[in-house]
Design an enzyme around this catalytic site. Structure first.
Site, PDB file in Angstrom:
ATOM      1  N   TYR A 132      -1.610   0.875   7.868  1.00  0.00           N
ATOM      2  CA  TYR A 132      -0.567   0.119   7.171  1.00  0.00           C
ATOM      3  C   TYR A 132       0.537  -0.171   8.183  1.00  0.00           C
ATOM      4  O   TYR A 132       1.284   0.725   8.568  1.00  0.00           O
ATOM      5  CB  TYR A 132      -0.047   0.933   5.990  1.00  0.00           C
ATOM      6  CG  TYR A 132       0.990   0.261   5.118  1.00  0.00           C
ATOM      7  CD1 TYR A 132       1.292  -1.090   5.221  1.00  0.00           C
ATOM      8  CD2 TYR A 132       1.669   1.003   4.155  1.00  0.00           C
ATOM      9  CE1 TYR A 132       2.236  -1.684   4.406  1.00  0.00           C
ATOM     10  CE2 TYR A 132       2.611   0.417   3.325  1.00  0.00           C
ATOM     11  CZ  TYR A 132       2.892  -0.922   3.461  1.00  0.00           C
ATOM     12  OH  TYR A 132       3.827  -1.498   2.644  1.00  0.00           O
ATOM     13  N   LYS A 160      -3.635  -3.081   6.492  1.00  0.00           N
ATOM     14  CA  LYS A 160      -2.736  -3.765   5.564  1.00  0.00           C
ATOM     15  C   LYS A 160      -1.576  -4.258   6.409  1.00  0.00           C
ATOM     16  O   LYS A 160      -0.772  -3.463   6.912  1.00  0.00           O
ATOM     17  CB  LYS A 160      -2.247  -2.823   4.463  1.00  0.00           C
ATOM     18  CG  LYS A 160      -1.217  -3.483   3.542  1.00  0.00           C
ATOM     19  CD  LYS A 160      -0.631  -2.502   2.545  1.00  0.00           C
ATOM     20  CE  LYS A 160       0.462  -3.181   1.705  1.00  0.00           C
ATOM     21  NZ  LYS A 160       1.109  -2.218   0.772  1.00  0.00           N
TER      22      LYS A 160
END
Length: 291
Positions: A132, A160
């Site tokens: 992330y 992400k």
């Protein structure tokens, strides 16, 4: 396995405590509305203000409620590598399908430190890991070159990306290879992200508009960007209004307007201003979600 629209689940509260019954109802609702996966205890799930036990309970309850019908990507990030290892191992033990691990925030590791951190998490369990990268919150930006080195590890499977830089999709495909999964972390740019080669979005707005965002992502994956754009235009005022103040506060208010959950958040976050409430309401009406 991890494609399409996956809501970054809110964590419902009632009178300061976890509201697990509402959480279970939300899981059922999301599956019924066509969400392609569920992502508990990330930023939108208020992970910074959950106790360690609460964090574990939320992951366990979402995994049980989903019952294998859609994949569950458990938030498992920390700026303390040992704590992140504990979270990844817990996610694996209770049956999550992958772990979402944010770049370590506050202590500003170098790119070498990022490699060491994610390598330790890769090696601690057999669970797939999704990086992330959100430099606006973590104050550290994983470079495409660093990501490429981590992509060589078999269980570092994707990212992400919440950088807001659509050129990153191409850069990361070059360094990580075409099979490295790229998911948007920004609702307002998710359509363009997919056009550059992304395969889905871990979405805040999907907490309140899961069917529309599932349809938008399906259209993108089918190459029907015109249909996807019409849905994105319908949702854009809501995307923007939700993020005027912290996004999880905005989306919890929107959900409360549809009787999905309480708007309650934990300090230091506070309720939306009246001005922002009016804009969220207007976004809900523009999207056709509220009269």
């Amino acid at each position: 396995m991890f494609k399409g629209s996956m809501p970054a689940l809110v964590t419902p509260f009632r009178n300061g405590e976890l509201d697990l019954e509402t959480l279970k109802k939300l899981v059922e609702w999301h599956i019924g509305e066509g969400s392609n996966g569920l992502v508990p205890v990330g930023t939108t799930g208020e992970s910074p203000t959950l106790t360690h036990k609460e964090h574990e309970v939320v992951v366990e309850e979402v995994v049980k409620a989903a019952a294998g019908r859609v994949p569950v990507i458990a938030g498992a990030g920390s700026n303390n590598t040992l704590e992140a290892i504990r979270l990844v191992r817990h996610a694996e033990a209770v049956g999550a399908d992958a772990a979402l691990v944010v770049t370590p925030y506050y202590n500003k590791p170098t790119q070498s430190g990022l490699i060491a951190h994610f390598t330790a998490l890769h090696d601690c369990a057999d669970l797939p890991i999704i990086i992330y990268n959100i430099p606006g919150r973590s104050v550290v930006d994983m470079s495409p070159e660093t990501m490429g080195k981590l992509a060589e590890l078999p269980r570092i499977i994707g990212v992400k990306d919440a950088t807001g830089d659509l050129a990153r999709v191409c850069d990361q495909r070059s360094t990580c290879g075409p099979d490295f999964m790229q998911l948007s972390g920004e609702d307002a740019t998710a359509h363009g992200f997919n056009a550059q080669g992304g395969v889905g979005c871990i979405s805040v707005t999907a907490n309140v508009a899961p069917k529309l965002l599932s349809q938008m992502q399906a259209a993108c994956l089918a190459g029907d960007y015109a249909t996807a754009l019409s849905i994105q235009d319908r949702l854009m005022p809501l995307h923007k209004a939700i993020f005027i103040e912290p996004g999880l506060v905005g989306v919890k208010y929107a959900m409360s307007q549809l009787d999905l959950c309480s708007e309650e958040v934990r300090l230091p976050l506070t309720a939306l201003s009246d001005e922002t409430r009016a804009l969220v309401d207007a976004g809900l009406r523009h999207a056709g979600l509220m009269n």
